[in-house]
Design an enzyme around this catalytic site. Structure first.
Site, PDB file in Angstrom:
ATOM      1  N   HIS A  98      33.104  45.200  42.250  1.00  0.00           N
ATOM      2  CA  HIS A  98      31.848  45.606  41.341  1.00  0.00           C
ATOM      3  C   HIS A  98      31.073  44.406  41.049  1.00  0.00           C
ATOM      4  O   HIS A  98      31.611  43.376  40.796  1.00  0.00           O
ATOM      5  CB  HIS A  98      32.369  46.546  40.163  1.00  0.00           C
ATOM      6  CG  HIS A  98      33.309  45.739  39.300  1.00  0.00           C
ATOM      7  ND1 HIS A  98      34.572  45.727  39.709  1.00  0.00           N
ATOM      8  CD2 HIS A  98      33.146  44.967  38.164  1.00  0.00           C
ATOM      9  CE1 HIS A  98      35.214  44.961  38.634  1.00  0.00           C
ATOM     10  NE2 HIS A  98      34.306  44.666  37.613  1.00  0.00           N
ATOM     11  N   HIS A 100      28.001  43.194  38.362  1.00  0.00           N
ATOM     12  CA  HIS A 100      27.542  43.575  36.854  1.00  0.00           C
ATOM     13  C   HIS A 100      25.865  42.953  37.070  1.00  0.00           C
ATOM     14  O   HIS A 100      25.693  42.125  37.226  1.00  0.00           O
ATOM     15  CB  HIS A 100      28.190  42.610  35.807  1.00  0.00           C
ATOM     16  CG  HIS A 100      29.527  43.030  35.777  1.00  0.00           C
ATOM     17  ND1 HIS A 100      30.032  43.684  34.441  1.00  0.00           N
ATOM     18  CD2 HIS A 100      30.713  42.472  36.550  1.00  0.00           C
ATOM     19  CE1 HIS A 100      31.501  43.678  34.694  1.00  0.00           C
ATOM     20  NE2 HIS A 100      31.772  42.923  35.787  1.00  0.00           N
TER      21      HIS A 100
HETATM   22  P1  AMP Z   1      35.664  43.204  35.304  1.00  0.00           P
HETATM   23  O1  AMP Z   1      36.481  43.806  36.289  1.00  0.00           O
HETATM   24  O2  AMP Z   1      36.201  42.102  34.373  1.00  0.00           O
HETATM   25  O3  AMP Z   1      34.304  42.488  36.210  1.00  0.00           O
HETATM   26  O4  AMP Z   1      34.840  44.100  34.576  1.00  0.00           O
HETATM   27  C1  AMP Z   1      35.384  45.417  34.515  1.00  0.00           C
HETATM   28  C2  AMP Z   1      34.249  46.197  33.483  1.00  0.00           C
HETATM   29  O5  AMP Z   1      34.511  47.481  33.792  1.00  0.00           O
HETATM   30  C3  AMP Z   1      34.170  45.894  32.079  1.00  0.00           C
HETATM   31  O6  AMP Z   1      32.963  45.358  32.032  1.00  0.00           O
HETATM   32  C4  AMP Z   1      34.416  47.254  31.497  1.00  0.00           C
HETATM   33  O7  AMP Z   1      33.739  47.334  30.108  1.00  0.00           O
HETATM   34  C5  AMP Z   1      33.955  48.217  32.632  1.00  0.00           C
HETATM   35  N1  AMP Z   1      34.710  49.621  32.199  1.00  0.00           N
HETATM   36  C6  AMP Z   1      36.035  49.839  31.985  1.00  0.00           C
HETATM   37  N2  AMP Z   1      36.298  51.118  32.052  1.00  0.00           N
HETATM   38  C7  AMP Z   1      35.005  51.565  32.481  1.00  0.00           C
HETATM   39  C8  AMP Z   1      34.820  53.006  32.423  1.00  0.00           C
HETATM   40  N3  AMP Z   1      35.636  53.847  32.262  1.00  0.00           N
HETATM   41  N4  AMP Z   1      33.587  53.228  32.721  1.00  0.00           N
HETATM   42  C9  AMP Z   1      32.257  52.345  32.817  1.00  0.00           C
HETATM   43  N5  AMP Z   1      32.847  50.979  32.598  1.00  0.00           N
HETATM   44  C10 AMP Z   1      34.226  50.706  32.447  1.00  0.00           C
END
Ligand code: AMP
Ligand code: ZN
Length: 134
Positions: A98, A100
């Site tokens: 993903h 951001h």
């Molecule tokens: P990262 O893997 O550290 O790049 O970030 C994962 C991102 O997913 C974080 O910013 C979380 O806030 C976000 N996240 C986790 N669960 C959910 C969800 N159910 N819906 C939307 N975003 C999510």
């Protein structure tokens, strides 16, 4: 372990969706560092960018190009940070590739602290982005 973002793409777990096309899906981060913080994921599972295809990498960036202007317009931002935490060492928490998009406003500090907006506020932000996308 089932994949959280695969479950979001398939609709098993709800999200505030802002965009989808044949290969990518975009929705609001549940813990945004700024208003309009959006995640773009490939519809096909890969743990990270390196374990997916070059085509997937291109499709993700094409979606950034497509939706970032609408996100900025919807939240009144002036720019954005684009981020990817690739691997545990980099702080990756969800092992489905993903990107951001973190909108930024002139004069507002570029913090990376998560906030916890109400479901209603997230829904309103997503609706504004969808509207700006036309
Ligand atoms: P990262 O893997 O550290 O790049 O970030 C994962 C991102 O997913 C974080 O910013 C979380 O806030 C976000 N996240 C986790 N669960 C959910 C969800 N159910 N819906 C939307 N975003 C999510
Ligand atoms: Zn997945």
């Amino acid at each position: 372990m089932p994949c959280l973002f695969c479950a979001i793409v398939s609709g098993e777990i709800p999200c505030q969706k802002v965009y989808e096309d044949a290969s990518t899906f975009a929705f609001l981060d549940i813990g945004p560092v700024s208003e309009g913080h959006t995640l773009i994921v490939p519809k096909t599972h890969a743990d990270n960018l390196a374990s997916g295809s070059a085509e997937t990498a291109q499709q993700l960036m094409a979606t950034v190009y497509r939706i970032a202007p609408a996100i900025l317009k919807a939240v009144g931002a002036d720019g954005y940070n684009l981020g990817m935490n690739h691997g545990e060492a980099a702080g990756q928490d969800v092992f489905h590739t993903h990107l951001h998009i973190m909108p930024r406003k002139v004069g507002v500090p570029r913090v990376f602290t998560k906030t916890h907006p109400s479901p209603e506020l997230l829904a309103a932000t997503a609706a504004a982005i969808r509207e700006a996308l036309g």
